[in-house]
Write a protein that holds these residues in place. Structure first.
Motif, PDB file in Angstrom:
ATOM      1  N   ARG A   1       0.712  -1.156   0.173  1.00  0.00           N
ATOM      2  CA  ARG A   1       0.032  -0.079  -0.125  1.00  0.00           C
ATOM      3  C   ARG A   1       0.810   1.148  -0.077  1.00  0.00           C
ATOM      4  NH1 ARG A   1      -3.635  -1.438   4.811  1.00  0.00           N
ATOM      5  NH2 ARG A   1      -1.775  -2.752   5.691  1.00  0.00           N
ATOM      6  N   GLY A   2       0.664   2.173  -1.042  1.00  0.00           N
ATOM      7  CA  GLY A   2       1.766   3.186  -1.205  1.00  0.00           C
ATOM      8  C   GLY A   2       0.798   4.535  -1.110  1.00  0.00           C
ATOM      9  N   HIS A   3      -0.310   4.540   0.006  1.00  0.00           N
ATOM     10  CA  HIS A   3      -1.233   5.616   0.053  1.00  0.00           C
ATOM     11  C   HIS A   3      -0.323   6.763   0.780  1.00  0.00           C
ATOM     12  CE1 HIS A   3      -4.103   2.249  -0.372  1.00  0.00           C
ATOM     13  NE2 HIS A   3      -4.858   3.190  -0.738  1.00  0.00           N
ATOM     14  N   ILE A   4      -1.025   7.911   0.610  1.00  0.00           N
ATOM     15  CA  ILE A   4      -0.570   9.003   1.309  1.00  0.00           C
ATOM     16  C   ILE A   4      -1.498   9.355   2.453  1.00  0.00           C
ATOM     17  CG2 ILE A   4      -0.184  11.639   1.339  1.00  0.00           C
ATOM     18  CD1 ILE A   4       1.701  10.157  -0.321  1.00  0.00           C
ATOM     19  N   LEU A   5      -1.276   9.640   3.715  1.00  0.00           N
ATOM     20  CA  LEU A   5      -1.786   9.942   4.719  1.00  0.00           C
ATOM     21  C   LEU A   5      -1.645  11.114   5.148  1.00  0.00           C
ATOM     22  CD1 LEU A   5      -0.447   6.627   5.214  1.00  0.00           C
ATOM     23  CD2 LEU A   5      -2.187   6.799   6.946  1.00  0.00           C
TER      24      LEU A   5
ATOM     25  N   PRO B   1      -4.960   7.294  -2.181  1.00  0.00           N
ATOM     26  CA  PRO B   1      -4.207   6.627  -3.136  1.00  0.00           C
ATOM     27  C   PRO B   1      -3.320   8.007  -3.812  1.00  0.00           C
ATOM     28  CG  PRO B   1      -6.154   5.712  -3.504  1.00  0.00           C
ATOM     29  CD  PRO B   1      -6.495   6.934  -2.245  1.00  0.00           C
ATOM     30  N   ARG B   2      -2.088   7.838  -3.954  1.00  0.00           N
ATOM     31  CA  ARG B   2      -1.191   8.771  -4.367  1.00  0.00           C
ATOM     32  C   ARG B   2      -1.528   9.487  -5.625  1.00  0.00           C
ATOM     33  NH1 ARG B   2       3.231   6.766  -2.352  1.00  0.00           N
ATOM     34  NH2 ARG B   2       4.780   8.356  -3.052  1.00  0.00           N
ATOM     35  N   ALA B   3      -2.125   8.706  -6.540  1.00  0.00           N
ATOM     36  CA  ALA B   3      -2.254   9.318  -7.891  1.00  0.00           C
ATOM     37  C   ALA B   3      -3.586  10.168  -7.585  1.00  0.00           C
ATOM     38  CB  ALA B   3      -2.615   7.861  -8.751  1.00  0.00           C
ATOM     39  N   LEU B   4      -4.227  10.042  -6.971  1.00  0.00           N
ATOM     40  CA  LEU B   4      -5.586  10.814  -6.833  1.00  0.00           C
ATOM     41  C   LEU B   4      -4.991  12.460  -6.490  1.00  0.00           C
ATOM     42  CD1 LEU B   4      -8.303   8.823  -5.342  1.00  0.00           C
ATOM     43  CD2 LEU B   4      -7.778   9.303  -7.637  1.00  0.00           C
ATOM     44  N   LEU B   5      -3.976  12.415  -5.652  1.00  0.00           N
ATOM     45  CA  LEU B   5      -3.475  13.766  -5.215  1.00  0.00           C
ATOM     46  C   LEU B   5      -2.851  14.581  -6.580  1.00  0.00           C
ATOM     47  CD1 LEU B   5      -2.017  13.016  -1.808  1.00  0.00           C
ATOM     48  CD2 LEU B   5      -4.013  14.463  -2.553  1.00  0.00           C
TER      49      LEU B   5
ATOM     50  N   LEU C   1       5.718  15.322  -3.762  1.00  0.00           N
ATOM     51  CA  LEU C   1       5.367  14.399  -2.389  1.00  0.00           C
ATOM     52  C   LEU C   1       6.672  14.514  -1.261  1.00  0.00           C
ATOM     53  CD1 LEU C   1       3.311  11.591  -3.941  1.00  0.00           C
ATOM     54  CD2 LEU C   1       2.437  13.595  -2.415  1.00  0.00           C
ATOM     55  N   SER C   2       7.778  14.297  -1.893  1.00  0.00           N
ATOM     56  CA  SER C   2       8.834  14.076  -1.084  1.00  0.00           C
ATOM     57  C   SER C   2       9.138  15.264  -0.254  1.00  0.00           C
ATOM     58  CB  SER C   2      10.284  13.644  -1.800  1.00  0.00           C
ATOM     59  OG  SER C   2       9.960  12.332  -2.486  1.00  0.00           O
TER      60      SER C   2
ATOM     61  N   THR D   1     -14.232  16.266  -3.678  1.00  0.00           N
ATOM     62  CA  THR D   1     -13.850  17.564  -3.374  1.00  0.00           C
ATOM     63  C   THR D   1     -12.648  17.757  -2.062  1.00  0.00           C
ATOM     64  OG1 THR D   1     -15.998  18.390  -3.614  1.00  0.00           O
ATOM     65  CG2 THR D   1     -14.911  19.722  -2.320  1.00  0.00           C
ATOM     66  N   VAL D   2     -12.917  16.601  -1.207  1.00  0.00           N
ATOM     67  CA  VAL D   2     -11.833  16.595  -0.163  1.00  0.00           C
ATOM     68  C   VAL D   2     -10.317  16.298  -0.681  1.00  0.00           C
ATOM     69  CG1 VAL D   2     -11.063  14.928   1.888  1.00  0.00           C
ATOM     70  CG2 VAL D   2     -13.417  15.698   1.657  1.00  0.00           C
ATOM     71  N   VAL D   3     -10.231  15.291  -1.831  1.00  0.00           N
ATOM     72  CA  VAL D   3      -9.102  15.022  -2.363  1.00  0.00           C
ATOM     73  C   VAL D   3      -8.628  16.499  -3.072  1.00  0.00           C
ATOM     74  CG1 VAL D   3      -7.861  13.758  -4.101  1.00  0.00           C
ATOM     75  CG2 VAL D   3      -9.443  12.702  -2.543  1.00  0.00           C
TER      76      VAL D   3
END
Length: 318
Positions: A78-82, A132-136, A143-144, A187-189
Motif C-alpha cells: 500500500r503506497g497511500h498518502i496519509l 491513493p497517491r495518484a489521486l493527489l 510529495l517528497s 472535493t476532499v481530495v
C-alpha cells in the motif's frame, strides 16, 4: 460504509489491548508497529469511513508511538498518502529527516512507501485522511518535499480558507446520502492536493483553476451557464468552486461577465465586424439582452459597442 474499532481499557484484557490496537491501526491504515510505556495508562478508539478510494478516520489514542519501518514499508504494497489533521492534544510526525510538530488545527502529510514515526506524548485526537497517491496528482518530488511539514491555516493563503472547509466536508460525509458522498470525497481530495501544493511553494489552485477556466471559456456562449454546471463538470462541490474564485479575488459570475465582454470587445475590432449586428455579437458571447450588453460594455470600456467598433476602424455605426 462506516466501520468502528475500539480498544479501550474496559473492552479487552490488559495483555491483549496493545496487540489488538496494533491490528486495528494496521487494518485501517497501513502495517505499523505500536509502542506504549507499560507503566503509563493509555487508551485507543478508532472510527473509519470509506468513500471509494478515500478513507477518513478519526483516531483517539495515546500516549504512545506508531512506527512504520523500512522493512514493513517494503513488504506492504500500500503506497497511500496519509494526511493527519490534529484535533486535540499534540503529535510529532517524523519522516524524511523532518519533524512536524502538530497542535490542534495543524495538518501534515506522510507517505506510506517510506518509514515514518508518530510520537504521541499524551492522549490526543486526530482525523486521518488516507488517499491513493495518484489521486493527489502531485509529482513524486513534490510529495517528497511535502512530508512531515506542518500546514497551519492561521498562516493565511489557501490553507486558511480551505482547512475549515475540509473539516466541514469531513463532518458532512456521515450525514450525506451515498450519491452525495462520492462527490464530497472528490472535493476532499482536491482540497488536500491544493493545500499540499501551496505548502511546498507551488501555485495551489493552478491545475484545477486552469481546467475550470478553460472549460468556462469554452462555454461562454451558453446564456444559462451556471456555477453548478461547472462544479458538476469538474466533480467538485459548489462551495469549493466559489472558494477557488474567491482565492482569485472574484466570483464566477464576475469572471464570466468579464471574459464575455473581452471576447465581444475583441470580435468587434476584428475583420468582418462592420457587417455583423452588435446584437448578434452579444448573443454569440452569452448576452441575452442587447441593452444589458451595451450598458455593461460602456461601464467597462467607457464607450458603447458601436463607438468602439468605429474607433477600431471597422467602419459601421449601430
Amino acid at each position: 460504509m462506516l466501520t468502528a474499532v475500539s480498544c479501550a481499557h474496559r473492552d479487552l484484557a490488559p495483555g491483549d489491548r496493545l496487540a489488538a490496537w496494533q491490528r486495528a491501526l494496521s487494518r485501517t491504515f497501513v502495517d505499523v508497529e505500536v509502542r506504549v510505556a507499560h507503566d503509563r495508562p493509555w487508551t485507543g478508539e478508532l472510527t473509519a469511513e470509506r468513500l471509494g478510494a478515500l478513507q477518513i478516520a478519526t483516531e483517539d489514542f495515546g500516549p504512545g508511538t506508531v512506527l512504520r519501518g523500512a522493512r514493513t514499508a517494503a513488504a506492504d504494497p500500500r503506497g497511500h498518502i496519509l494526511v493527519r489533521r490534529q484535533l486535540t492534544g499534540t503529535a510529532l510526525l517524523l519522516q524524511d529527516g523532518r519533524t512536524a510538530e502538530l497542535h490542534p488545527g495543524r495538518l501534515a502529510f506522510h507517505d506510506a512507501r517510506r518509514p515514518f514515526r508518530i510520537v504521541l506524548p499524551e492522549r490526543q485526537r486526530a482525523r486521518v485522511f488516507m488517499v491513493p497517491r495518484a489521486l493527489l496528482r502531485l509529482e513524486e518530488r513534490q510529495l517528497s518535499a511535502l512530508t512531515a511539514t506542518a500546514v497551519d491555516g492561521a498562516d493565511g493563503g489557501a490553507a486558511g480558507l480551505l482547512l475549515p472547509l475540509l473539516d466541514g466536508l469531513a463532518d458532512e460525509v456521515s450525514r450525506s446520502d451515498p450519491g452525495r458522498r462520492e462527490q464530497l470525497a472528490r472535493t476532499v481530495v482536491e482540497i488536500l492536493a491544493t493545500v499540499g501544493l501551496e505548502r511546498i511553494g507551488g501555485q495551489p489552485e493552478s491545475a484545477l483553476w486552469e481546467r475550470i477556466t478553460a472549460s468556462v471559456r469554452a462555454r461562454l456562449g451558453e446564456p444559462g451557464l451556471a456555477p453548478q454546471d461547472i462544479a458538476d463538470q469538474h466533480a467538485i462541490s459548489l462551495r469549493y468552486l466559489h472558494r477557488l474564485f474567491q482565492l482569485q479575488g472574484t466570483t464566477m459570475g464576475a469572471w464570466v461577465r468579464a471574459r464575455r465582454l473581452e471576447a465581444a470587445h475583441e470580435e468587434l475590432a476584428g475583420p468582418g465586424a462592420a457587417h455583423r449586428p452588435i446584437a448578434a455579437v452579444a448573443a454569440r458571447w452569452g448576452f441575452t439582452s442587447p441593452s444589458h450588453f451595451s450598458r455593461a460594455f460602456r461601464d467597462t470600456y467607457g464607450m458603447s459597442p458601436a463607438q468602439w467598433r468605429r474607433a477600431a476602424g471597422t467602419g459601421r455605426g449601430g
